[in-house]
Design a protein around this motif. Structure first.
Motif, PDB file in Angstrom:
ATOM      1  N   GLY A 143       5.800   1.351 -12.689  1.00 21.25           N
ATOM      2  CA  GLY A 143       5.963   1.217 -11.234  1.00 21.25           C
ATOM      3  C   GLY A 143       5.242   0.013 -10.654  1.00 21.25           C
ATOM      4  N   ASP A 144       4.082  -0.317 -11.225  1.00 24.03           N
ATOM      5  CA  ASP A 144       3.289  -1.443 -10.708  1.00 24.03           C
ATOM      6  C   ASP A 144       4.026  -2.763 -10.841  1.00 24.03           C
ATOM      7  OD1 ASP A 144       1.380   0.294 -10.050  1.00 24.03           O
ATOM      8  OD2 ASP A 144       0.002  -0.173 -11.710  1.00 24.03           O
ATOM      9  N   ALA A 164       2.821   1.536  -3.327  1.00 23.55           N
ATOM     10  CA  ALA A 164       1.910   1.863  -4.425  1.00 23.55           C
ATOM     11  C   ALA A 164       1.604   3.359  -4.412  1.00 23.55           C
ATOM     12  CB  ALA A 164       0.623   1.056  -4.294  1.00 23.55           C
ATOM     13  N   ALA A 165       1.423   3.890  -3.213  1.00 22.36           N
ATOM     14  CA  ALA A 165       1.144   5.327  -3.101  1.00 22.36           C
ATOM     15  C   ALA A 165       2.336   6.138  -3.579  1.00 22.36           C
ATOM     16  CB  ALA A 165       0.825   5.658  -1.648  1.00 22.36           C
ATOM     17  N   GLU A 182       0.840  -1.211   0.000  1.00 28.98           N
ATOM     18  CA  GLU A 182       0.000   0.000   0.000  1.00 28.98           C
ATOM     19  C   GLU A 182       0.872   1.257   0.000  1.00 28.98           C
ATOM     20  OE1 GLU A 182      -3.303   0.542  -0.074  1.00 28.98           O
ATOM     21  OE2 GLU A 182      -3.690  -1.587  -0.384  1.00 28.98           O
ATOM     22  N   LEU A 233       6.885  -2.922  -8.436  1.00 22.08           N
ATOM     23  CA  LEU A 233       6.329  -3.118  -7.099  1.00 22.08           C
ATOM     24  C   LEU A 233       5.946  -4.578  -6.877  1.00 22.08           C
ATOM     25  CD1 LEU A 233       5.183  -1.927  -4.489  1.00 22.08           C
ATOM     26  CD2 LEU A 233       3.043  -1.556  -5.703  1.00 22.08           C
ATOM     27  N   LEU A 264       4.806   5.030  -5.725  1.00 25.47           N
ATOM     28  CA  LEU A 264       5.236   4.755  -7.094  1.00 25.47           C
ATOM     29  C   LEU A 264       4.158   5.007  -8.144  1.00 25.47           C
ATOM     30  CD1 LEU A 264       7.278   1.440  -6.645  1.00 25.47           C
ATOM     31  CD2 LEU A 264       8.175   3.682  -7.217  1.00 25.47           C
ATOM     32  N   SER A 265       2.965   5.312  -7.735  1.00 26.07           N
ATOM     33  CA  SER A 265       1.867   5.429  -8.706  1.00 26.07           C
ATOM     34  C   SER A 265       2.146   6.399  -9.854  1.00 26.07           C
ATOM     35  CB  SER A 265       0.557   5.758  -7.992  1.00 26.07           C
ATOM     36  OG  SER A 265       0.722   6.887  -7.200  1.00 26.07           O
ATOM     37  N   PRO A 266       2.877   7.529  -9.619  1.00 29.60           N
ATOM     38  CA  PRO A 266       3.135   8.403 -10.772  1.00 29.60           C
ATOM     39  C   PRO A 266       4.243   7.884 -11.696  1.00 29.60           C
ATOM     40  CG  PRO A 266       3.548   9.544  -8.666  1.00 29.60           C
ATOM     41  CD  PRO A 266       3.415   8.107  -8.388  1.00 29.60           C
TER      42      PRO A 266
END
Lengths: 107, 186
Positions: A79-80, A70-71, A67, A83, A73-75
């Protein structure tokens, strides 16, 4: 010859005391081993409980870390994927490390 | 005639109590001595030796015969002793990983087996001085040296017990003896 003579040191080391089992030690342990064998089918239970606890801790830790990352790396593009792989590798490593520390696989 | 290791294990696993007693009789002195030399507290040995054999019986199904049964049980005895030292917060000063880092000894400097103890007569006082000096050595040297002094344990057995290469055991024994000589000289 002095005490620094290697042969005298070896001779002294060979005289280190040795333990002798008390009378009846072997019979007593054999009886305990037989009792243990009678309960053998339950021996996996503590390992499963400990393993379950470790798995639960690792899952919760991975979820919280996920969580958080993800917060962060989201931009970032891709990144997903990074992750997901990081979490998978991290969880596997942590589970292996904890299992080793808990001596789940050793006598 | 003595049962082979494999036969003894097979009979123990089949629940033969006499075979279990024979297994304990065969290995108890060595296992207890390994524990005594590791923890250095005679009072603890009976209980820890019992714990060793209970662990051994629980894990007997996993004994694969690659090592001798006595070596396998001594390895468990060593682990039980290390667990006890950890419990007492007298953590041993080495781990298997640390020992692996020991640089190898030159071939011609390799430690030999300990000399025949019967070849030399030494006084009780002299032996006690050596034992006291041994106790003062760092664990990384003391343990391999104390184990190597057991006639039944070869370098390969000790390597298996400590989880380090045979060459490292030889190096540690050699350096341990050198350190012992230094301490005795002062």
């Amino acid at each position: 010859m002095s005490t620094q003579d290697p042969r005298r040191i070896d001779a002294a080391l060979a005289r280190l005391p040795e333990w002798q089992p008390p009378p009846g030690f072997a019979m007593r342990l054999a009886a305990l081993a037989s009792e243990g064998a009678a309960n053998h089918r339950y021996l996996w239970l503590p390992a499963v409980l400990r393993g379950g606890g470790i798995a639960a801790c690792v899952s919760v830790g991975a979820w919280l870390t996920g969580e958080l990352l993800a917060a962060l790396l989201s931009p970032v593009p891709g990144g997903d994927e990074v992750l997901a792989w990081t979490l998978a590798a991290g969880s596997l490593f942590l589970a292996w490390h904890l299992a080793r520390r808990q001596r789940l696989f050793h006598a | 005639m003595e049962d082979s290791d494999a036969e003894l294990v097979r009979r123990c696993l089949a629940g033969d109590q006499a075979a279990c007693a024979r297994l304990v009789s065969r290995c108890a002195r060595m296992a207890g001595t390994v524990i005594w030399r590791a923890v250095r507290d005679r009072e603890l040995v009976d209980d820890l030796c019992q714990e060793t054999f209970l662990r051994a019986f629980r894990a007997l199904g996993s004994f694969d015969g690659r090592a001798r049964l006595s070596t396998w049980i001594c390895s468990i005895a060593h682990r039980v002793a290390m667990d006890e030292l950890r419990r007492q917060k007298r953590r041993p000063q080495f781990s298997a990983g640390e020992l692996r880092d020991e640089p190898p000894l030159e071939e011609d400097g390799a430690a030999g087996q300990l000399a025949d103890p019967l070849a030399l007569a030494i006084s009780d006082e002299e032996a006690a001085r050596v034992h006291a000096a041994l106790d003062s050595l760092p664990e990384r040297y003391r343990l391999p040296l104390a184990y190597a002094a057991l006639q039944e344990l070869g370098y390969d057995d000790i390597a298996m017990m400590l989880g380090i290469p045979v060459g490292t055991v030889k190096t540690l024994v050699f350096r341990g003896k050198a350190l012992l000589r230094e301490r005795l000289a002062t």
